[in-house]
Every structure is written in C-alpha cells, then in structure tokens.
Design a protein around this motif. Sequence first.
Motif, PDB file in Angstrom:
ATOM      1  N   ARG A 119      44.087  41.788  24.660  1.00 26.51           N
ATOM      2  CA  ARG A 119      43.987  40.379  25.056  1.00 26.51           C
ATOM      3  C   ARG A 119      43.697  40.253  26.553  1.00 26.51           C
ATOM      4  NH1 ARG A 119      48.504  39.519  21.646  1.00 26.51           N
ATOM      5  NH2 ARG A 119      49.865  39.491  23.479  1.00 26.51           N
ATOM      6  N   SER A 120      44.376  41.052  27.340  1.00 27.07           N
ATOM      7  CA  SER A 120      44.151  41.019  28.780  1.00 27.07           C
ATOM      8  C   SER A 120      42.721  41.442  29.120  1.00 27.07           C
ATOM      9  CB  SER A 120      45.152  41.941  29.485  1.00 27.07           C
ATOM     10  OG  SER A 120      44.891  42.020  30.867  1.00 27.07           O
ATOM     11  N   PHE A 121      42.242  42.445  28.441  1.00 25.49           N
ATOM     12  CA  PHE A 121      40.883  42.946  28.666  1.00 25.49           C
ATOM     13  C   PHE A 121      39.848  41.871  28.335  1.00 25.49           C
ATOM     14  CE2 PHE A 121      37.212  45.424  26.868  1.00 25.49           C
ATOM     15  CZ  PHE A 121      36.710  45.862  28.079  1.00 25.49           C
ATOM     16  N   LEU A 122      40.022  41.192  27.203  1.00 27.83           N
ATOM     17  CA  LEU A 122      39.077  40.148  26.801  1.00 27.83           C
ATOM     18  C   LEU A 122      39.080  38.982  27.781  1.00 27.83           C
ATOM     19  CD1 LEU A 122      39.590  40.058  22.921  1.00 27.83           C
ATOM     20  CD2 LEU A 122      37.740  41.131  24.213  1.00 27.83           C
ATOM     21  N   ARG A 123      40.264  38.609  28.274  1.00 28.95           N
ATOM     22  CA  ARG A 123      40.330  37.527  29.256  1.00 28.95           C
ATOM     23  C   ARG A 123      39.550  37.890  30.519  1.00 28.95           C
ATOM     24  NH1 ARG A 123      45.825  36.973  27.501  1.00 28.95           N
ATOM     25  NH2 ARG A 123      46.501  38.350  29.201  1.00 28.95           N
ATOM     26  N   LYS A 124      39.675  39.134  30.955  1.00 29.78           N
ATOM     27  CA  LYS A 124      39.030  39.541  32.204  1.00 29.78           C
ATOM     28  C   LYS A 124      37.506  39.612  32.066  1.00 29.78           C
ATOM     29  CE  LYS A 124      43.080  42.002  33.922  1.00 29.78           C
ATOM     30  NZ  LYS A 124      43.737  43.308  34.146  1.00 29.78           N
ATOM     31  N   VAL A 125      37.026  40.188  30.965  1.00 29.65           N
ATOM     32  CA  VAL A 125      35.571  40.285  30.813  1.00 29.65           C
ATOM     33  C   VAL A 125      34.965  38.900  30.585  1.00 29.65           C
ATOM     34  CG1 VAL A 125      35.596  42.669  29.985  1.00 29.65           C
ATOM     35  CG2 VAL A 125      35.759  40.806  28.332  1.00 29.65           C
ATOM     36  N   THR A 126      35.717  37.996  29.939  1.00 28.03           N
ATOM     37  CA  THR A 126      35.229  36.633  29.742  1.00 28.03           C
ATOM     38  C   THR A 126      35.146  35.896  31.073  1.00 28.03           C
ATOM     39  OG1 THR A 126      36.208  36.543  27.525  1.00 28.03           O
ATOM     40  CG2 THR A 126      35.633  34.446  28.552  1.00 28.03           C
ATOM     41  N   ALA A 127      36.161  36.072  31.918  1.00 28.93           N
ATOM     42  CA  ALA A 127      36.153  35.431  33.238  1.00 28.93           C
ATOM     43  C   ALA A 127      34.991  35.933  34.078  1.00 28.93           C
ATOM     44  CB  ALA A 127      37.478  35.698  33.958  1.00 28.93           C
ATOM     45  N   LEU A 128      34.731  37.221  34.010  1.00 29.41           N
ATOM     46  CA  LEU A 128      33.620  37.798  34.758  1.00 29.41           C
ATOM     47  C   LEU A 128      32.288  37.231  34.273  1.00 29.41           C
ATOM     48  CD1 LEU A 128      32.535  39.842  36.815  1.00 29.41           C
ATOM     49  CD2 LEU A 128      32.614  41.578  35.010  1.00 29.41           C
ATOM     50  N   ALA A 129      32.102  37.176  32.942  1.00 32.86           N
ATOM     51  CA  ALA A 129      30.852  36.657  32.382  1.00 32.86           C
ATOM     52  C   ALA A 129      30.669  35.176  32.696  1.00 32.86           C
ATOM     53  CB  ALA A 129      30.839  36.880  30.865  1.00 32.86           C
ATOM     54  N   PHE A 130      31.753  34.411  32.632  1.00 33.48           N
ATOM     55  CA  PHE A 130      31.670  32.977  32.927  1.00 33.48           C
ATOM     56  C   PHE A 130      31.248  32.742  34.372  1.00 33.48           C
ATOM     57  CE2 PHE A 130      33.542  29.033  34.530  1.00 33.48           C
ATOM     58  CZ  PHE A 130      33.017  28.115  33.635  1.00 33.48           C
ATOM     59  N   ALA A 131      31.795  33.509  35.296  1.00 35.53           N
ATOM     60  CA  ALA A 131      31.456  33.348  36.707  1.00 35.53           C
ATOM     61  C   ALA A 131      29.965  33.599  36.945  1.00 35.53           C
ATOM     62  CB  ALA A 131      32.297  34.299  37.557  1.00 35.53           C
ATOM     63  N   VAL A 132      29.446  34.638  36.312  1.00 34.08           N
ATOM     64  CA  VAL A 132      28.023  34.969  36.467  1.00 34.08           C
ATOM     65  C   VAL A 132      27.151  33.852  35.895  1.00 34.08           C
ATOM     66  CG1 VAL A 132      26.206  36.564  35.738  1.00 34.08           C
ATOM     67  CG2 VAL A 132      28.419  37.458  36.474  1.00 34.08           C
ATOM     68  N   ASN A 133      27.500  33.350  34.706  1.00 32.03           N
ATOM     69  CA  ASN A 133      26.699  32.309  34.064  1.00 32.03           C
ATOM     70  C   ASN A 133      26.785  30.975  34.801  1.00 32.03           C
ATOM     71  OD1 ASN A 133      25.752  33.976  31.983  1.00 32.03           O
ATOM     72  ND2 ASN A 133      27.607  33.647  30.777  1.00 32.03           N
ATOM     73  N   ALA A 134      27.917  30.696  35.442  1.00 33.39           N
ATOM     74  CA  ALA A 134      28.050  29.460  36.216  1.00 33.39           C
ATOM     75  C   ALA A 134      27.097  29.460  37.405  1.00 33.39           C
ATOM     76  CB  ALA A 134      29.492  29.292  36.691  1.00 33.39           C
ATOM     77  N   VAL A 135      26.988  30.595  38.070  1.00 38.78           N
ATOM     78  CA  VAL A 135      26.040  30.718  39.183  1.00 38.78           C
ATOM     79  C   VAL A 135      24.602  30.573  38.675  1.00 38.78           C
ATOM     80  CG1 VAL A 135      25.140  32.270  40.949  1.00 38.78           C
ATOM     81  CG2 VAL A 135      27.606  32.149  40.534  1.00 38.78           C
ATOM     82  N   ALA A 136      24.326  31.197  37.524  1.00 37.40           N
ATOM     83  CA  ALA A 136      22.978  31.107  36.950  1.00 37.40           C
ATOM     84  C   ALA A 136      22.616  29.661  36.604  1.00 37.40           C
ATOM     85  CB  ALA A 136      22.885  31.980  35.706  1.00 37.40           C
TER      86      ALA A 136
END
Length: 439
Positions: free
Chosen positions: A309-326
Amino acid sequence: MLSKFKNDPLMSRVLRSSAHLFTSNTISLGLNVLMTALVFRLLGAAGSGLIALVMGYASTINSLLSFRMSELVVRYGGEHLEKGEKEKASALIKAAALTEAAVSALAFLVVLISSAWASRIFTGETNSTLLFIVFAIGLLANFNTETSTGILQVTGKIRYQGTINLIQSVLSLGIVAAAFFLPNQTWVVLLAYLTGKIILGLGLFFTAQNQLAQKLGVGWHRVPLMSFSESRALIRFAVSSNISATIIKVFRESEPLWVGYFLSTEAVGYYKAAYSLVSFLSVPADPLIAATYPEINRLIVQKAWASLRSFLRKVTALAFAVNAVAALGFIFLGQFALIIFTGHREFITAYPTLLALFVGLAFNYTLFWNRPLLLSLGLPDFPIWVTLVVGLIKVALAFWLVPQYGILAAGALLSFYYIASVGVMALRGVREIKMKDER
C-alpha cells in the motif's frame, strides 16, 4: 519528493531500474518525435494517416492473437526465480517463447490474407494492399518480443530495452530523413518504421537470451516443458491475458482504424498528430511501469500488504506530480506544439482533441499500476469484464457521436474509456489488498 524516495529502499530500487530506461526512452522519443514531424511534412495529413492505418492494422491483428507473454513471464517466471526454482522458470519461459513465435507466424498469415479487405475498409481503396503486406513482416521479426521483455524485467535488465529502442530510433530517423531526397516517399517512410520494428524485435530477443544463459545456465532451453505443475493456472492466465489484450486493442489502441472507418485518412492524420503529442506522457510512465510490476509481484508473493500500500501511494504521487506539470504545458503550449510538430498550421484544429485525449491518458498514467496489481493478486478475469463493458459502451457511442462531431468525439470517448475502466480496476485492487491484510 525524490529526496524522500531515496531513503526508501524499494522506491530507490525502482527509480534506479527505471532511470536508464527513462533516459534512453527520452532520447528515443525525441528522435521519434522528430521522425514523426518529418513524416507529417513529407506526406501531410492524408499520407501520414495512411501510414498510421497500415501500422495500426498489423498491430491490432497481432494483439487479437497475442497472449501478452511478458505479463505471464513476470507473474510466474518472477515467482519461480524469487523462490530459486530455476527448472520451473526455464520450462515456463520456453513454453512462452514457443507460443509467442507460433502466434506471430499466425498473425502474419492473417494480415497477408486480409490485406485487400483491410485496405478497402479502412482507406476506401485497394491500391494500398501491398503496404499492409510488407509491414506485416515486422510481425515475424517480433516473434519473441513480449517474452523477451518479460525476461529483461524479471532479470533486472530492463534498461537494455531502452538501448535497443535508441538504436532503432536513430536508424529509422535516418531513413525518413533520406526520404526527402528519394522517390516513393510513402514506401520509404513505411520501410523506416519496418526497420525499427525488426531491430527492436531481434535486439530484444538476443539480449534476453544472453540474460537467460547467465541466470538459468546455457542449457536452460533443454528443460522439459512439463517441469512446471501449475499448467492449468498458466493457461487460464494466458487466455485471460489474450482476451484482455484483444479488448484493449479493439477498444483503446486501434483508434486510427476506428477514425479511418468513420471518417477519412485525413482525419486519421489530424487525430494521429494530437495523439502523438499526448503520448509524451508515456516517457516517464513506461520505465516506471516496467520497473514497478516486478516489485508489486514480489511484495504480493511476500504478503507484505502494508509495504505494498505504501509503495502504491508513492508511485501514484510521483506519477501525479509529473502529469500535473504536463497539463500546464499542453494547455498553454498545445496549439503552438501542433504547428511546430506538423509544419502545417491547419493541424491546429486538432487542439481540442489533444486536450480531450490528455485527460484520459493522464488519468491512466497516474494509476498505471491498476492492471498489473490485479494480475499479481490472481484476478486476471476482472480487467476483462471491466474493459469489455466500458469498451462496448464506448463503441456504441462512437457510432452515434464520431460521424457527427469528428475526431473531438473520438478523443473524448477514449478518455471516457480510460477514466471509467482504470478507475474501477484501481479501486478493486486497493480493496483486495485491504481484505487480504485484514485476514
């Protein structure tokens, strides 16, 4: 965020594994973008749309028959390697390789037989039949691409895929550049893409074979196919993956064919331009997906639910940050990018379609782990039903909306498909983890 991730051993390993592939893919994508831009300048909307239809048809036929062996190799091969069961891993990989080779040969024959029909249905004429036949040769060259990709994932050498991608991108770009000085430019462009597929397929195959010799021993391929006992589970997984791949291809990844069927090759060209730019989202996402799937599978094998669960939260946060900038880039620079990318100002009409596509693809790449999670949890059938139901709704709406509203409707419907299917699958995966953790 990155500083925090460096102190997490699991995230640190994922970032290292994906870093090389990200760098290589970024360079490769830059070259591919340049190549696509040259193609638009060479052939215009109608010509580039024709090339997209030819390539899309071969890819669709292959996916209809494919068993997505990379997922099977990661799911079961990774488990056997994690447990030190080399003989079972060897037998499984051998079965996957032989099956994929047979399917690739069958896909080539199907394209060969149906090429005249495909040319008439999707382009409105039959004089492009030979284009469909020639490009199908790439299916034979990619006879073990899926299996080889899975091998590189489970052996921790996925970065080699980026290197091979880079090599094929350079050579393909060189051929397209030469097309400016050669006759029959449509043929030259098609051969450039075909060359890239051949290099990618054979490069991955030989690289994967080298890794297997190091990991399993030189004689790994001599292990009997019956060395693994869970054949029924493997067949069920493979068939489920095939059905899922078929549904995904028909409803999600064959958009040029649908646009060509409803509209025209010129409309395909406009749609292709918008989709190509939005596909930039895959640059950071694809390496992360390749590095994340084995880790998800490993955590599930270890029943480390809290860590998962912790791993999924972290990779999701990372992906969201990248897509927000895009998102900011596409909103403010999208029209300018379309003009620069294609070399033609009329492509600015694809800007609304670009934004519509971005919404769905950004959602998909933020929750990119949805399907791998369900596969690793032993739920290969659930994605099938979700994607089938949502896909049927999408196609039914397409017959009504696309002829009236053109490529904007096609882009909006694809985004609907991503948001509805990915959202449901991600929610089911998260709930499944919670249930297993409470037992």
